[in-house]
Design a protein around this motif. Structure first.
Motif, PDB file in Angstrom:
ATOM      1  N   LEU A   1       1.429   5.011  12.595  1.00 45.75           N
ATOM      2  CA  LEU A   1       0.856   3.664  12.635  1.00 45.75           C
ATOM      3  C   LEU A   1      -0.047   3.505  13.857  1.00 45.75           C
ATOM      4  CD1 LEU A   1       3.882   1.408  11.564  1.00 45.75           C
ATOM      5  CD2 LEU A   1       1.982   2.206  10.166  1.00 45.75           C
ATOM      6  N   VAL A   2       0.391   4.069  14.968  1.00 41.40           N
ATOM      7  CA  VAL A   2      -0.425   4.015  16.186  1.00 41.40           C
ATOM      8  C   VAL A   2      -1.703   4.830  15.988  1.00 41.40           C
ATOM      9  CG1 VAL A   2      -0.539   4.644  18.634  1.00 41.40           C
ATOM     10  CG2 VAL A   2       1.560   3.628  17.692  1.00 41.40           C
ATOM     11  N   PHE A   3      -1.570   6.031  15.427  1.00 35.30           N
ATOM     12  CA  PHE A   3      -2.722   6.917  15.247  1.00 35.30           C
ATOM     13  C   PHE A   3      -3.763   6.288  14.323  1.00 35.30           C
ATOM     14  CE2 PHE A   3      -4.971  10.326  13.006  1.00 35.30           C
ATOM     15  CZ  PHE A   3      -5.434  11.079  14.084  1.00 35.30           C
ATOM     16  N   PHE A   4      -3.315   5.669  13.230  1.00 39.89           N
ATOM     17  CA  PHE A   4      -4.244   5.070  12.264  1.00 39.89           C
ATOM     18  C   PHE A   4      -4.566   3.605  12.582  1.00 39.89           C
ATOM     19  CE2 PHE A   4      -2.618   8.686   9.833  1.00 39.89           C
ATOM     20  CZ  PHE A   4      -3.787   9.186   9.280  1.00 39.89           C
ATOM     21  N   LYS A   5      -4.072   3.144  13.732  1.00 37.56           N
ATOM     22  CA  LYS A   5      -4.366   1.788  14.217  1.00 37.56           C
ATOM     23  C   LYS A   5      -3.950   0.711  13.203  1.00 37.56           C
ATOM     24  CE  LYS A   5      -8.229   3.462  17.013  1.00 37.56           C
ATOM     25  NZ  LYS A   5      -9.680   3.372  17.302  1.00 37.56           N
ATOM     26  N   ILE A   6      -2.772   0.910  12.642  1.00 36.29           N
ATOM     27  CA  ILE A   6      -2.190  -0.087  11.745  1.00 36.29           C
ATOM     28  C   ILE A   6      -1.219  -0.930  12.551  1.00 36.29           C
ATOM     29  CG2 ILE A   6      -0.788  -0.452   9.678  1.00 36.29           C
ATOM     30  CD1 ILE A   6      -1.773   2.247   8.657  1.00 36.29           C
ATOM     31  N   VAL A   7      -1.492  -2.207  12.633  1.00 32.91           N
ATOM     32  CA  VAL A   7      -0.664  -3.102  13.446  1.00 32.91           C
ATOM     33  C   VAL A   7       0.327  -3.832  12.537  1.00 32.91           C
ATOM     34  CG1 VAL A   7      -0.643  -5.038  15.047  1.00 32.91           C
ATOM     35  CG2 VAL A   7      -2.562  -3.412  15.075  1.00 32.91           C
ATOM     36  N   PRO A   8       1.624  -3.566  12.677  1.00 31.00           N
ATOM     37  CA  PRO A   8       2.618  -4.262  11.847  1.00 31.00           C
ATOM     38  C   PRO A   8       2.635  -5.758  12.142  1.00 31.00           C
ATOM     39  CG  PRO A   8       3.564  -2.322  12.922  1.00 31.00           C
ATOM     40  CD  PRO A   8       2.241  -2.574  13.566  1.00 31.00           C
ATOM     41  N   THR A   9       2.959  -6.528  11.132  1.00 30.33           N
ATOM     42  CA  THR A   9       3.103  -7.974  11.292  1.00 30.33           C
ATOM     43  C   THR A   9       4.589  -8.325  11.275  1.00 30.33           C
ATOM     44  OG1 THR A   9       3.077  -8.440   8.913  1.00 30.33           O
ATOM     45  CG2 THR A   9       0.932  -8.259  10.031  1.00 30.33           C
TER      46      THR A   9
ATOM     47  N   TYR B   1       0.528  -3.315   4.858  1.00 32.50           N
ATOM     48  CA  TYR B   1      -0.343  -4.393   4.406  1.00 32.50           C
ATOM     49  C   TYR B   1       0.020  -5.770   4.955  1.00 32.50           C
ATOM     50  CZ  TYR B   1      -1.385  -0.658   1.084  1.00 32.50           C
ATOM     51  OH  TYR B   1      -1.729   0.538   0.519  1.00 32.50           O
ATOM     52  N   GLY B   2       1.097  -5.877   5.719  1.00 32.85           N
ATOM     53  CA  GLY B   2       1.469  -7.169   6.284  1.00 32.85           C
ATOM     54  C   GLY B   2       1.815  -8.199   5.229  1.00 32.85           C
ATOM     55  N   GLN B   3       2.507  -7.755   4.186  1.00 33.51           N
ATOM     56  CA  GLN B   3       2.899  -8.652   3.101  1.00 33.51           C
ATOM     57  C   GLN B   3       4.407  -8.576   2.873  1.00 33.51           C
ATOM     58  OE1 GLN B   3       0.666  -7.533  -0.378  1.00 33.51           O
ATOM     59  NE2 GLN B   3      -1.323  -7.641   0.677  1.00 33.51           N
ATOM     60  N   SER B   4       4.928  -9.526   2.134  1.00 33.56           N
ATOM     61  CA  SER B   4       6.352  -9.511   1.797  1.00 33.56           C
ATOM     62  C   SER B   4       6.632  -8.452   0.740  1.00 33.56           C
ATOM     63  CB  SER B   4       6.788 -10.882   1.272  1.00 33.56           C
ATOM     64  OG  SER B   4       6.791 -11.838   2.306  1.00 33.56           O
ATOM     65  N   PRO B   5       7.840  -7.954   0.689  1.00 34.98           N
ATOM     66  CA  PRO B   5       8.204  -7.005  -0.383  1.00 34.98           C
ATOM     67  C   PRO B   5       8.260  -7.722  -1.723  1.00 34.98           C
ATOM     68  CG  PRO B   5      10.134  -7.595   0.914  1.00 34.98           C
ATOM     69  CD  PRO B   5       8.950  -8.194   1.615  1.00 34.98           C
ATOM     70  N   HIS B   6       8.448  -6.965  -2.781  1.00 33.46           N
ATOM     71  CA  HIS B   6       8.539  -7.544  -4.123  1.00 33.46           C
ATOM     72  C   HIS B   6       9.971  -8.044  -4.344  1.00 33.46           C
ATOM     73  CE1 HIS B   6       4.539  -6.098  -5.327  1.00 33.46           C
ATOM     74  NE2 HIS B   6       4.838  -5.020  -4.625  1.00 33.46           N
ATOM     75  N   TYR B   7      10.218  -9.283  -3.919  1.00 38.53           N
ATOM     76  CA  TYR B   7      11.584  -9.792  -3.884  1.00 38.53           C
ATOM     77  C   TYR B   7      12.230  -9.897  -5.268  1.00 38.53           C
ATOM     78  CZ  TYR B   7      11.669 -10.866   1.092  1.00 38.53           C
ATOM     79  OH  TYR B   7      11.679 -10.769   2.454  1.00 38.53           O
ATOM     80  N   ILE B   8      11.467 -10.314  -6.250  1.00 40.24           N
ATOM     81  CA  ILE B   8      12.047 -10.470  -7.586  1.00 40.24           C
ATOM     82  C   ILE B   8      12.489  -9.109  -8.127  1.00 40.24           C
ATOM     83  CG2 ILE B   8      11.580 -11.107  -9.982  1.00 40.24           C
ATOM     84  CD1 ILE B   8       9.725 -13.282  -8.959  1.00 40.24           C
ATOM     85  N   ALA B   9      11.613  -8.115  -7.994  1.00 44.11           N
ATOM     86  CA  ALA B   9      11.958  -6.766  -8.457  1.00 44.11           C
ATOM     87  C   ALA B   9      13.125  -6.199  -7.655  1.00 44.11           C
ATOM     88  CB  ALA B   9      10.747  -5.853  -8.354  1.00 44.11           C
TER      89      ALA B   9
END
Length: 259
Positions: free
Chosen positions: A129-137, A221-229
């Protein structure tokens, strides 16, 4: 049935704790790199898929190594545990014939052992994540819910495999081929976006789709998981756990006569 299993976990907690520690040591005792293999193994597998998909075929998603690694960690946890469970009673028959141990503890301890290896893989994931500059939310913390659901599903399937593995001598060989096909039918190396819309619902019948996509959502992607599934597969897992425990307790004293 569930209450009985919980009581057995409490009763045999020292046995579980000892076996988990021993199994973790045994998995690396005959290797030169030791515990470093827990990092190197998924990393090398990810590199193979990256070379094939991103470099040779010039395909793949943005940040493809992270994309495939999110799925690979979950898949290795599942496949390793289920493969072990299919043969665990036969493999431990010598001990089980001398000392009584509730049989469901065998797949349970392996699920925990591989959970620890799964979490160990997050060292590589965070570095990526650091290498690809992906910042977790803040959605990243929802990964706890995904891991809990994933644990129940893996344990549920492993319980069923533990029972039927005693009666089907080729179960482990059969599973090795099923797992290979299952991986390629799961969106581990490719996105659901490339699947024709009229067929996408078929992929959601695959539990791996829920877990793989949910991990990517919270990590990349900084999104919620698929809670219903996740709720659906958690419910199915609970039913399978009840079924598996019922079978293992019903045949508990009979396995020694078969193996």
């Amino acid at each position: 049935m569930i209450i009985r299993a919980i009581n057995d976990v409490s009763k045999y907690k020292d046995y579980l704790s000892y076996n988990i520690r021993v199994n973790l040591r045994l998995k690396v005792s005959n290797t030169l790199l030791g515990y470093f293999w827990w990092l190197l193994d998924p990393l090398l597998q990810m590199l193979v898929y990256t070379i094939i998909v991103a470099f040779i075929f010039d395909k793949g998603e943005a940040n493809f190594p992270v994309f495939v690694f999110c799925a690979l960690l979950s898949w290795k946890w599942f496949s390793s545990t289920v493969m072990y469970s299919a043969n665990c009673i036969k493999a431990n028959s010598g001990v089980l014939n001398q000392v009584y141990v509730p049989k469901f503890l065998l797949p349970f301890q392996e699920t925990v052992v591989n959970l620890i290896k799964f979490l160990f893989g997050f060292i590589i994931l965070l570095a990526m994540l650091v290498f690809f500059k992906i910042v977790p939310t803040l959605h990243f913390f929802e990964i706890i819910i995904i891991i809990a659901s994933n644990f129940l599903f893996i344990f549920a399937v492993s319980l069923v495999m533990t029972h039927f593995g005693v009666f089907i001598s080729d179960m482990r060989n059969f599973l090795s081929h099923v797992n290979r096909i299952w991986w390629y039918l799961s969106p581990g190396m490719y996105s659901l976006d490339i699947v024709p819309e009229q067929y996408s619902w078929l992929f959601w019948l695959n539990p791996n789709t829920t877990f793989f996509e949910s991990y990517r959502n919270v990590i990349m992607y900084g999104q919620s998981p698929h809670y219903i599934a996740l709720f659906i597969w958690t419910s199915i897992s609970c039913l399978l756990i009840f079924y598996g425990l019922r079978k293992l307790y019903a045949f508990d004293r009979s396995y020694s006569k078969i193996v």
